[in-house]
Design a protein around this motif. Structure first.
Motif, PDB file in Angstrom:
ATOM      1  N   CYS A  44      -7.242  -0.822  -0.806  1.00 16.76           N
ATOM      2  CA  CYS A  44      -7.325   0.308   0.141  1.00 16.76           C
ATOM      3  C   CYS A  44      -8.664   1.025   0.067  1.00 16.76           C
ATOM      4  O   CYS A  44      -9.048   1.699   1.024  1.00 16.76           O
ATOM      5  N   THR A  57      -8.397  -2.524  -5.978  1.00 13.28           N
ATOM      6  CA  THR A  57      -7.585  -1.818  -4.976  1.00 13.28           C
ATOM      7  C   THR A  57      -8.097  -2.153  -3.577  1.00 13.28           C
ATOM      8  O   THR A  57      -9.250  -1.871  -3.246  1.00 13.28           O
ATOM      9  N   GLY A  68      -6.916   5.146  -3.081  1.00  9.87           N
ATOM     10  CA  GLY A  68      -7.373   4.647  -4.377  1.00  9.87           C
ATOM     11  C   GLY A  68      -6.860   5.438  -5.560  1.00  9.87           C
ATOM     12  O   GLY A  68      -7.507   5.466  -6.616  1.00  9.87           O
ATOM     13  N   ILE A  69      -5.690   6.074  -5.390  1.00 11.99           N
ATOM     14  CA  ILE A  69      -5.198   6.884  -6.511  1.00 11.99           C
ATOM     15  C   ILE A  69      -3.810   6.499  -7.003  1.00 11.99           C
ATOM     16  O   ILE A  69      -3.390   6.976  -8.038  1.00 11.99           O
ATOM     17  N   CYS A  70      -3.083   5.633  -6.280  1.00 11.44           N
ATOM     18  CA  CYS A  70      -1.696   5.387  -6.709  1.00 11.44           C
ATOM     19  C   CYS A  70      -1.492   4.036  -7.381  1.00 11.44           C
ATOM     20  O   CYS A  70      -0.563   3.856  -8.150  1.00 11.44           O
ATOM     21  N   GLY A  71      -2.312   3.055  -7.071  1.00 12.90           N
ATOM     22  CA  GLY A  71      -2.203   1.746  -7.707  1.00 12.90           C
ATOM     23  C   GLY A  71      -1.269   0.772  -7.004  1.00 12.90           C
ATOM     24  O   GLY A  71      -1.132  -0.365  -7.436  1.00 12.90           O
ATOM     25  N   THR A  72      -0.639   1.168  -5.902  1.00  8.64           N
ATOM     26  CA  THR A  72       0.309   0.273  -5.219  1.00  8.64           C
ATOM     27  C   THR A  72      -0.371  -0.973  -4.664  1.00  8.64           C
ATOM     28  O   THR A  72       0.226  -2.045  -4.622  1.00  8.64           O
ATOM     29  N   CYS A  73      -1.604  -0.851  -4.231  1.00  8.98           N
ATOM     30  CA  CYS A  73      -2.246  -1.952  -3.505  1.00  8.98           C
ATOM     31  C   CYS A  73      -3.065  -2.868  -4.411  1.00  8.98           C
ATOM     32  O   CYS A  73      -3.840  -3.677  -3.909  1.00  8.98           O
ATOM     33  N   PHE A  88       0.835  -1.201   0.000  1.00  6.29           N
ATOM     34  CA  PHE A  88       0.000   0.000   0.000  1.00  6.29           C
ATOM     35  C   PHE A  88       0.862   1.239   0.000  1.00  6.29           C
ATOM     36  O   PHE A  88       2.051   1.194   0.304  1.00  6.29           O
ATOM     37  N   SER A  89       0.249   2.356  -0.347  1.00  2.00           N
ATOM     38  CA  SER A  89       0.939   3.644  -0.275  1.00  2.00           C
ATOM     39  C   SER A  89      -0.076   4.743   0.039  1.00  2.00           C
ATOM     40  O   SER A  89      -0.209   5.162   1.167  1.00  2.00           O
ATOM     41  N   CYS A  90      -0.844   5.198  -0.975  1.00  6.77           N
ATOM     42  CA  CYS A  90      -1.678   6.398  -0.775  1.00  6.77           C
ATOM     43  C   CYS A  90      -2.874   6.170   0.140  1.00  6.77           C
ATOM     44  O   CYS A  90      -3.342   7.077   0.794  1.00  6.77           O
ATOM     45  N   GLN A  91      -3.400   4.944   0.159  1.00  2.00           N
ATOM     46  CA  GLN A  91      -4.625   4.586   0.895  1.00  2.00           C
ATOM     47  C   GLN A  91      -5.832   5.420   0.466  1.00  2.00           C
ATOM     48  O   GLN A  91      -6.776   5.614   1.230  1.00  2.00           O
TER      49      GLN A  91
HETATM   50  S1  FES Z   1      -2.699   2.328  -1.748  1.00  2.00           S
HETATM   51 FE1  FES Z   1      -2.799   3.696  -3.432  1.00  2.00          FE
HETATM   52  S2  FES Z   1      -4.455   2.881  -4.618  1.00  2.00           S
HETATM   53 FE2  FES Z   1      -4.448   1.700  -2.822  1.00  2.00          FE
END
Ligand code: FES
Length: 319
Positions: free
Chosen positions: A305, A303, A271-276, A266-269
């Motif tokens: 998050c 996602t 729903g905008i970065c795509g990490t999760c 995870f990163s942004c939490q």
């Molecule tokens: S943590 Fe960035 S989209 Fe889910």
């Protein structure tokens, strides 16, 4: 699967406007930063655990990463902390990721709303370098509060739309976006109201989703609220272990997995970065992100998050 953090130092800081700080970051350990492409962003770890995404807006070949940060009084502290940085301060950043790249097209139409200029500035420089055909429409409340106006002024391919100028040149989407053209890619970046306005107009004009490339600044809409299965709660099953976890109405899948010791990315939490992003193997997902395309959703991406479930159980591939 967590983000790998690299230490960076603030090597330059200037004010693009009274509200927007331009910050250059350089590697601390001597090793070069990874290369990036126009449209990429980095995660910045601010203080104890606050993670924010900032688009890279400097020329990629310079070796430093340049970000421009709007000081938002209503923010949860990220922009304030960034504005407090001084030359010599250190912070940790992720490698660049690009969920908003330039695509192959004969013609590129770019629409920036306010601080949404940051990834589009990098794109304009790249398109210029490639001698590609483009037009940038840059919308802001006023010239004085818009970053990078001096850099862009005088380019006939850039149209400024400032709300407070009289006579101004208001954005006219029937004219400036126009009817769909198969040779054209459209890029839109800005705050929620700007994005919603542009996307609604594009839909009305008949632009297909595949032609629209977007990155939203700020919290995406409709991430909160109960899931569509009536109770809001649902169960997540991990295909790798068979373990099942109840996701209550007020918790995200990510929250529940982390609380149960599952190593989830995870990163942004927000729903905008795509990490999760993970893959759904069974169940009916209720997508509440602002990063996946329709095609990616149709492929089963999800996602953890921000998104939820319409079905009582969602089985995920979290490998
Ligand atoms: S943590 Fe960035 S989209 Fe889910």
């Amino acid at each position: 699967m967590a983000v790998t953090w690299t230490e960076a130092a603030v090597v330059s800081r200037s004010a693009a406007t009274p509200d927007i700080a331009v910050i250059d970051l350089a590697p601390v350990a001597g090793a070069a930063f990874p290369a990036y492409t126009a449209g990429a962003h980095i995660d910045v770890l601010i203080g104890s655990g606050l993670v924010r995404q900032y688009s890279l807006c400097g020329p990629p070949e310079q070796g430093a990463y340049r970000v421009a940060v709007l000081n938002e009084p209503a923010s949860r502290g990220g922009s304030r902390a960034m504005h407090a940085l001084k030359v010599g301060d250190r912070l940790r950043i992720s490698a660049p990721r690009n969920r908003f790249p330039l695509v192959t097209a004969r013609r590129h139409l770019l629409f920036a709303g306010g601080i949404g200029i940051t990834p589009l500035l990098a794109m304009v420089r790249q398109l210029e370098h490639e001698r590609a055909e483009y037009t940038l429409h840059y919308c802001a409340r006023s010239r004085a509060r818009a970053a990078f106006v001096r850099e862009l002024a005088g380019d006939p391919r850039v149209a400024f739309h400032f709300d407070d100028e009289d006579p101004g040149q208001p954005l006219d989407l029937a004219r400036d976006l126009g009817d769909p053209r198969p040779d054209t890619a459209v890029y839109i970046c800005g705050p929620d109201g700007f994005m919603d306005h542009l996307l609604r107009a594009a839909e009305t004009l008949g632009w297909p989703q595949q032609a629209l490339h977007k990155e939203r600044f700020g919290d995406p809409p409709a991430l909160a609220g109960p899931a569509g299965n009536g109770t809001g709660a649902f169960t997540v099953r991990l295909a790798s272990t068979g373990a099942e976890y109840l996701v209550p109405e007020d918790r995200s899948v990510l929250d529940v997995l982390l609380e149960n010791g599952v190593d989830a990315p995870f990163s942004c939490q927000q729903g905008i970065c795509g990490t999760c992003v993970v893959r759904v193997l069974a169940g009916d997902p209720d997508h509440r992100d602002d990063v996946l395309t329709d095609d990616e959703r149709a492929e089963g991406l999800f996602t953890i998050c921000s998104s939820r479930a319409f079905s009582p159980v969602l089985e995920l591939d979290l490998t």
